[in-house]
Design a protein around this motif. Structure first.
Motif, mmCIF file in Angstrom:
data_model
loop_
_atom_site.group_PDB
_atom_site.id
_atom_site.type_symbol
_atom_site.label_atom_id
_atom_site.label_comp_id
_atom_site.label_asym_id
_atom_site.label_seq_id
_atom_site.Cartn_x
_atom_site.Cartn_y
_atom_site.Cartn_z
ATOM 1 N N LEU A 149 -5.068 5.924 -5.019
ATOM 2 C CA LEU A 149 -5.540 4.978 -4.019
ATOM 3 C C LEU A 149 -7.061 5.002 -3.911
ATOM 4 O O LEU A 149 -7.701 3.959 -3.773
ATOM 5 C CB LEU A 149 -4.922 5.295 -2.649
ATOM 6 C CG LEU A 149 -3.489 4.821 -2.402
ATOM 7 C CD1 LEU A 149 -2.473 5.640 -3.198
ATOM 8 C CD2 LEU A 149 -3.144 4.859 -0.915
ATOM 9 N N LYS A 170 -3.310 -3.271 -3.414
ATOM 10 C CA LYS A 170 -1.851 -3.261 -3.362
ATOM 11 C C LYS A 170 -1.367 -1.852 -3.704
ATOM 12 O O LYS A 170 -1.715 -1.305 -4.758
ATOM 13 C CB LYS A 170 -1.276 -4.283 -4.356
ATOM 14 C CG LYS A 170 0.252 -4.273 -4.471
ATOM 15 C CD LYS A 170 0.714 -5.405 -5.387
ATOM 16 C CE LYS A 170 2.218 -5.356 -5.647
ATOM 17 N NZ LYS A 170 2.584 -4.383 -6.677
ATOM 18 N N TRP A 171 -0.600 -1.277 -2.813
ATOM 19 C CA TRP A 171 -0.128 0.094 -2.983
ATOM 20 C C TRP A 171 0.783 0.175 -4.215
ATOM 21 O O TRP A 171 1.596 -0.712 -4.462
ATOM 22 C CB TRP A 171 0.642 0.519 -1.724
ATOM 23 C CG TRP A 171 1.010 1.969 -1.682
ATOM 24 C CD1 TRP A 171 0.236 3.003 -1.219
ATOM 25 C CD2 TRP A 171 2.239 2.541 -2.115
ATOM 26 N NE1 TRP A 171 0.927 4.173 -1.331
ATOM 27 C CE2 TRP A 171 2.153 3.933 -1.891
ATOM 28 C CE3 TRP A 171 3.401 2.033 -2.689
ATOM 29 C CZ2 TRP A 171 3.177 4.813 -2.198
ATOM 30 C CZ3 TRP A 171 4.422 2.891 -3.000
ATOM 31 C CH2 TRP A 171 4.306 4.265 -2.757
ATOM 32 N N TRP A 263 -8.108 2.005 3.471
ATOM 33 C CA TRP A 263 -7.071 1.428 2.606
ATOM 34 C C TRP A 263 -6.227 0.409 3.379
ATOM 35 O O TRP A 263 -6.016 -0.718 2.922
ATOM 36 C CB TRP A 263 -6.169 2.523 2.027
ATOM 37 C CG TRP A 263 -5.002 1.931 1.280
ATOM 38 C CD1 TRP A 263 -3.826 1.488 1.814
ATOM 39 C CD2 TRP A 263 -4.941 1.638 -0.119
ATOM 40 N NE1 TRP A 263 -3.026 0.947 0.828
ATOM 41 C CE2 TRP A 263 -3.689 1.023 -0.360
ATOM 42 C CE3 TRP A 263 -5.807 1.846 -1.188
ATOM 43 C CZ2 TRP A 263 -3.293 0.619 -1.633
ATOM 44 C CZ3 TRP A 263 -5.413 1.446 -2.459
ATOM 45 C CH2 TRP A 263 -4.165 0.837 -2.673
ATOM 46 N N SER A 264 -5.742 0.808 4.547
ATOM 47 C CA SER A 264 -4.844 -0.054 5.311
ATOM 48 C C SER A 264 -5.498 -1.394 5.655
ATOM 49 O O SER A 264 -4.844 -2.440 5.655
ATOM 50 C CB SER A 264 -4.388 0.645 6.587
ATOM 51 O OG SER A 264 -3.597 1.782 6.262
ATOM 52 N N ASP A 267 -5.173 -3.561 2.519
ATOM 53 C CA ASP A 267 -3.857 -3.669 1.902
ATOM 54 C C ASP A 267 -3.343 -5.105 2.042
ATOM 55 O O ASP A 267 -3.192 -5.613 3.162
ATOM 56 C CB ASP A 267 -2.900 -2.687 2.590
ATOM 57 C CG ASP A 267 -1.525 -2.625 1.942
ATOM 58 O OD1 ASP A 267 -1.199 -3.518 1.131
ATOM 59 O OD2 ASP A 267 -0.781 -1.684 2.254
ATOM 60 N N HIS A 270 -0.268 -5.326 4.333
ATOM 61 C CA HIS A 270 -0.271 -4.654 5.636
ATOM 62 C C HIS A 270 0.377 -5.551 6.697
ATOM 63 O O HIS A 270 0.056 -6.728 6.827
ATOM 64 C CB HIS A 270 -1.705 -4.320 6.041
ATOM 65 C CG HIS A 270 -1.797 -3.325 7.151
ATOM 66 N ND1 HIS A 270 -1.032 -2.186 7.206
ATOM 67 C CD2 HIS A 270 -2.574 -3.304 8.277
ATOM 68 C CE1 HIS A 270 -1.332 -1.490 8.289
ATOM 69 N NE2 HIS A 270 -2.257 -2.153 8.959
ATOM 70 N N LEU A 296 3.125 5.557 1.349
ATOM 71 C CA LEU A 296 3.328 4.308 2.081
ATOM 72 C C LEU A 296 4.224 4.529 3.284
ATOM 73 O O LEU A 296 5.273 5.162 3.188
ATOM 74 C CB LEU A 296 3.954 3.271 1.146
ATOM 75 C CG LEU A 296 4.067 1.840 1.700
ATOM 76 C CD1 LEU A 296 2.685 1.212 1.834
ATOM 77 C CD2 LEU A 296 4.950 0.986 0.788
#
Length: 318
Positions: A149, A170-171, A263-264, A267, A270, A296
């Protein structure tokens, strides 16, 4: 000599065999032998009687000295290859001889570029960035949680520096532009779980792809040149590598936790409902960010679930 020939032809203009021979200090027959190597690399070129030879597309070859001059972070070795099966595979084979070193490899072309889940990474000559970085970690494989990440965040930060807007993550480690995949990441590890280990961090970033190049890409894709056509390939390579080296430094000192909120916020899924496929099962729920390990957080009908990275796919609910 092939590098020199490509540099002469990189402008996409016609050059006679006589001119090329004079500038390379070889015979026209020797020039012809080098031109045949372009066929082996799948580099399209034309030969027209009375005009000479030209590449179908103007290209900007990677220049290691130019890239190095733009780096602010420590790098021990930088190698640029004309052709390789995979930059990740190349570095992985060299890992044991370079413990403790930061060793970066870029290639003009990959014959067998790889993405996650065993997928091919389309890698035409002289168009995109194919980069792998070898890094050593003293904390072992257990200390690598969230590194994929952080790598994606490094790519996103590089793109922001280059003036690219609308970048999403995108995770667990893909980079998107306007809902289309722009870059992918593949990490490969060798070493001990609780001791010394080495990681090869691979990044594939689309700069310029034709529809023909992209025939084998099975999902919507984006390329930087369609967003900012004036970008220099060497500038992109340098900024990307520098941001990646800085992110590795930060991760080695602090781990993933400081990046959790960052990150969130970027995303692309999210607070959206997604389907997660992998391991022969399917999970459905709403993405609620990631935890301090980079796993996640999914709110499903079972409650809050933790999803670990692996051979899985995250897709929006249509």
């Amino acid at each position: 000599m092939l590098n020199q020939l490509l540099n002469l032809l990189a402008d996409g203009q016609f050059h006679s065999g006589e001119e090329l021979g004079e500038r390379l200090g070889v015979s026209r027959a020797a020039v012809w032998k080098q031109l045949k190597k372009l066929d082996e690399l799948d580099i399209p070129y034309s030969s027209v009687k009375g005009k000479g030879y030209r590449l179908h597309d103007e290209i900007e070859l990677l220049q290691p000295e130019q890239i190095r001059m733009q780096l602010s972070q420590r790098l021990d070795i930088l190698e640029v290859l004309l052709d390789v099966d995979s930059t990740n595979s190349y570095l992985f084979q060299k890992a044991s001889d370079h413990m403790g070193k930061r060793y970066a490899v870029m290639a003009e072309k990959q014959a067998a570029g790889r993405g996650r889940r065993g997928r091919q990474w389309v890698s035409p000559f002289g168009k995109n960035i194919y980069l792998s970085l070898l890094v050593s970690f003293s904390g072992g494989i257990a200390a690598l949680e969230g590194l994929s990440l952080v790598t994606a965040i490094a790519v996103e930060r590089a793109l922001v520096k280059l003036g690219i807007d609308g970048i999403g993550l995108k995770w667990p480690n893909d980079v998107y532009a306007d809902g289309k995949k722009l870059a992918g990441i593949l990490l490969e590890v060798t070493g001990e779980y609780n001791s010394h280990c080495q990681v090869v961090i691979g990044v594939g970033l689309n700069l310029s792809l034709s529809d023909k190049d992209a025939e084998d890409i099975g999902q919507p894709w984006a390329a930087l040149k369609t967003i900012r056509p004036e970008l220099s390939r060497n500038q992109v390579a340098a900024v990307l590598l520098d941001e990646l080296l800085q992110a590795v430094d930060e991760f080695q000192k602090q781990g993933f936790a400081p990046y959790q909120q960052y990150w969130s916020e970027r995303d692309i899924f999210h607070h959206q409902e997604v389907v997660i496929l992998g391991g022969g099962e399917e999970k459905r729920g709403v993405v609620k960010g990631v935890n301090r390990k980079g796993e996640l957080m999914l709110h499903s009908d079972k409650g809050m679930e933790v999803v670990m990275a692996g051979e899985i796919s995250v897709r929006p609910v249509s």
